[in-house]
Design a protein around this motif. Sequence first.
Motif, PDB file in Angstrom:
ATOM      1  N   SER A 342       0.784  -1.219   0.023  1.00 42.51           N
ATOM      2  CA  SER A 342      -0.164  -0.121   0.037  1.00 42.51           C
ATOM      3  C   SER A 342       1.008   1.307   0.007  1.00 42.51           C
ATOM      4  O   SER A 342       0.447   2.396  -0.162  1.00 42.51           O
ATOM      5  CB  SER A 342      -0.921   0.094   1.323  1.00 42.51           C
ATOM      6  OG  SER A 342      -0.090   0.008   2.282  1.00 42.51           O
ATOM      7  N   LYS A 348       2.918   6.712   1.899  1.00 41.81           N
ATOM      8  CA  LYS A 348       1.847   7.454   2.602  1.00 41.81           C
ATOM      9  C   LYS A 348       2.624   8.863   3.242  1.00 41.81           C
ATOM     10  O   LYS A 348       1.605   9.443   3.400  1.00 41.81           O
ATOM     11  CB  LYS A 348       0.897   6.595   3.376  1.00 41.81           C
ATOM     12  CG  LYS A 348       0.353   5.261   2.443  1.00 41.81           C
ATOM     13  CD  LYS A 348      -0.352   4.588   3.474  1.00 41.81           C
ATOM     14  CE  LYS A 348      -1.238   3.380   2.664  1.00 41.81           C
ATOM     15  NZ  LYS A 348      -1.883   2.574   3.568  1.00 41.81           N
ATOM     16  N   GLU A 352       1.624   8.471   8.727  1.00 45.35           N
ATOM     17  CA  GLU A 352       0.287   8.384   7.912  1.00 45.35           C
ATOM     18  C   GLU A 352       0.141   6.912   7.416  1.00 45.35           C
ATOM     19  O   GLU A 352      -0.935   6.825   6.864  1.00 45.35           O
ATOM     20  CB  GLU A 352       0.557   9.158   6.654  1.00 45.35           C
ATOM     21  CG  GLU A 352       0.578  10.777   6.983  1.00 45.35           C
ATOM     22  CD  GLU A 352      -0.637  11.427   7.735  1.00 45.35           C
ATOM     23  OE1 GLU A 352      -1.755  11.014   7.482  1.00 45.35           O
ATOM     24  OE2 GLU A 352      -0.226  12.145   8.486  1.00 45.35           O
ATOM     25  N   GLU A 375       5.469   0.999   4.142  1.00 44.74           N
ATOM     26  CA  GLU A 375       4.173   1.723   4.039  1.00 44.74           C
ATOM     27  C   GLU A 375       4.247   3.393   4.221  1.00 44.74           C
ATOM     28  O   GLU A 375       3.767   3.818   3.235  1.00 44.74           O
ATOM     29  CB  GLU A 375       3.143   1.212   5.186  1.00 44.74           C
ATOM     30  CG  GLU A 375       1.907   1.772   5.152  1.00 44.74           C
ATOM     31  CD  GLU A 375       0.766   1.536   6.233  1.00 44.74           C
ATOM     32  OE1 GLU A 375      -0.316   1.647   5.986  1.00 44.74           O
ATOM     33  OE2 GLU A 375       1.425   1.069   7.276  1.00 44.74           O
ATOM     34  N   GLU A 376       5.156   3.903   4.976  1.00 46.92           N
ATOM     35  CA  GLU A 376       4.951   5.241   5.038  1.00 46.92           C
ATOM     36  C   GLU A 376       6.259   5.763   4.317  1.00 46.92           C
ATOM     37  O   GLU A 376       6.046   6.944   3.723  1.00 46.92           O
ATOM     38  CB  GLU A 376       5.394   5.653   6.456  1.00 46.92           C
ATOM     39  CG  GLU A 376       4.553   5.060   7.440  1.00 46.92           C
ATOM     40  CD  GLU A 376       4.658   5.732   8.567  1.00 46.92           C
ATOM     41  OE1 GLU A 376       5.561   6.212   9.250  1.00 46.92           O
ATOM     42  OE2 GLU A 376       3.505   5.579   9.559  1.00 46.92           O
TER      43      GLU A 376
END
Length: 473
Positions: A342, A348, A352, A375-376
Motif C-alpha cells: 500500500s 503514504k 500516515e 508503508e510510510e
Amino acid sequence: MNRRSELLKNIDWLSIFLYTLLILMGWLNIYAAVYNEGHSNIFDITQRYGKQLMWIGASFILAFCIILTDSKFFTAFSLVIYAIVISALVAVLIFGVESKGSRSWFDIAGIRIQPAEFGKFSTCLAIANIMNRHGFKIMSLSSLLLIMVILALPAGLIILQNDTGSALVYSSFVLVMYREGLHGSLLLLYFIFIAIFIFTLLYPPLVIISMIIAGSLIAFLYYRQNKHEFYRLLFFIILGFAFTLFLKWLLNWTISEHYLLLYIYALVSLIGIYFIYRRRMKYILWVLLASWLCISASIGVDTAFEKLQPHQKNRINDLLGIESDLQGAGYNVYQSEIAIGSGGFWGKGYLEGTQTKFNFVPEQDTDFIFCTVGEEWGFVGSALVIGLLMAFILRIIQLAERQRSAFSRIYGYGVASILFFHMAINIGMTIGIAPVIGIPLPFFSYGGSSLWAFTILIFIFLRLDANRLQVFS
C-alpha cells in the motif's frame, strides 16, 4: 595524548556515520510503528520509542568504552568471553523468565536482557581465535569438527530456549569459513541440503524419485562400461529384491512401503558396490554415494520437521504454499505484505500509515518493523534503507580485507555475515519469501539486547581495525 590522537585518526568514521544514521532512522520508525497521540512526545520514556532512546544512549556509551579498550584484550580474552556467554545461556534456562513461549530472558530490576543476542559476537570472537591458530587447516576433519562444536554449543542452548530463529543465525558462519578456504564443493553441499529441505516438504515422494534417478543413472553408466557384467549385476539385484520381499513375508515385518523401498535400495547398493569397486569405476561410486546422501538428508528433513513446534510447522507450510491460513499462521505476513504494497512508490508519508496506525500488523515495532518503512516511505524509502544496510555491510567487508591480522579479518567477515543474515531473513519474512523465525532487523527493531549486541559486535571490529597498523610493530 599521542596515542589518543592516533586512535581517533585510524577509526573508520564512515562506518560510525552509517551506524549512527541507521540507528536514528530505526528510532524514528519505532516511533511511527507504535505512535500514540496521547503520548506524542518522542522522548516519552513511558513509551517504547522513549525506552529505545535510552537503549541508544547506552549503546553510544558502550561503543565509546570499546573504542578506548586495548584491542589486545579482545584477542587475548576471546575464549573467556565465549565461555562467559555460554554460561549465561545455560543459566537463563534455569533462572530465566518466559516470554512468548521462549525462556530466554533475564529480568534484572525490571530490565530484560536476552543472552542469545550476545552469543553472536562472543562466538564470532571464538571462531576468529580458533581459525587464527598456527596449524589450523580449514579442510581438515579435526578443524571442521572443532568449528562445528564452537557453533553448536550456543545454537543448541538457544534451541533449548525455544528460540529457533536466533539459533539459525549461526549457520551464516559458513560464509566466513568459505572466505578462509572452505572448499566450494562443501559450500555447494550446504545449499543442496537447503534445497532438499524445501523440495522434500513441497513434494514428499522426493526420496523415491531420488532413488529412481540415481538408480537409472548408475545402471546406464554401468551398462556402457561393461554390458556382460551389467546383466550379471542385474541378476543379483533381482535376487536381492526377491530376498527382501521373502524376509518381509517370513518375519511379518510391519514396515511401510516407503521404508521397504529404502531397505531394498540399500541392499541393491551394497550388492552393486562390490562390482563397482572391482571395476574401479570411481565415478559411478560417487553417484551412488551422492544418492545415499540425498536420501539420508531427505529422511532427516522429515524427522526434523516433525520435531518442530506446531506454530513453526504452520509458518513453513504457509510460506511454501502447502497450506494457506490467512487468519492464523499466515496472518502476520499477509498484513505485512498489504502494508508494504500500500506504500506504493513514494509511501503514504511519515506517521500516515493506516496499517501501522491501526495495528493490523502484529510485532510491527520488532520483527515486522520493515513493513512500517514500506508503508510510510514506499519503494524509495525501502530501497534507501536496504541500500544503507548493504553499504554498511560492504564497508565492513572492505575493512576486513585490509586487515593484517587473520584474527581481525575473520572477525570482520563474521560481523558482515551476521548482519547480512539478519537483514536478508528479516526483510524476506516481511515480504513473504522467508519463514517467520523472529529475528530483528539490525538497528531498526525495538529492543535493548539486540541493539547492544550489534553495537558490541561492530565496535569490537572497528577497534581491531583502528589497531591494524600496529599488528606487526
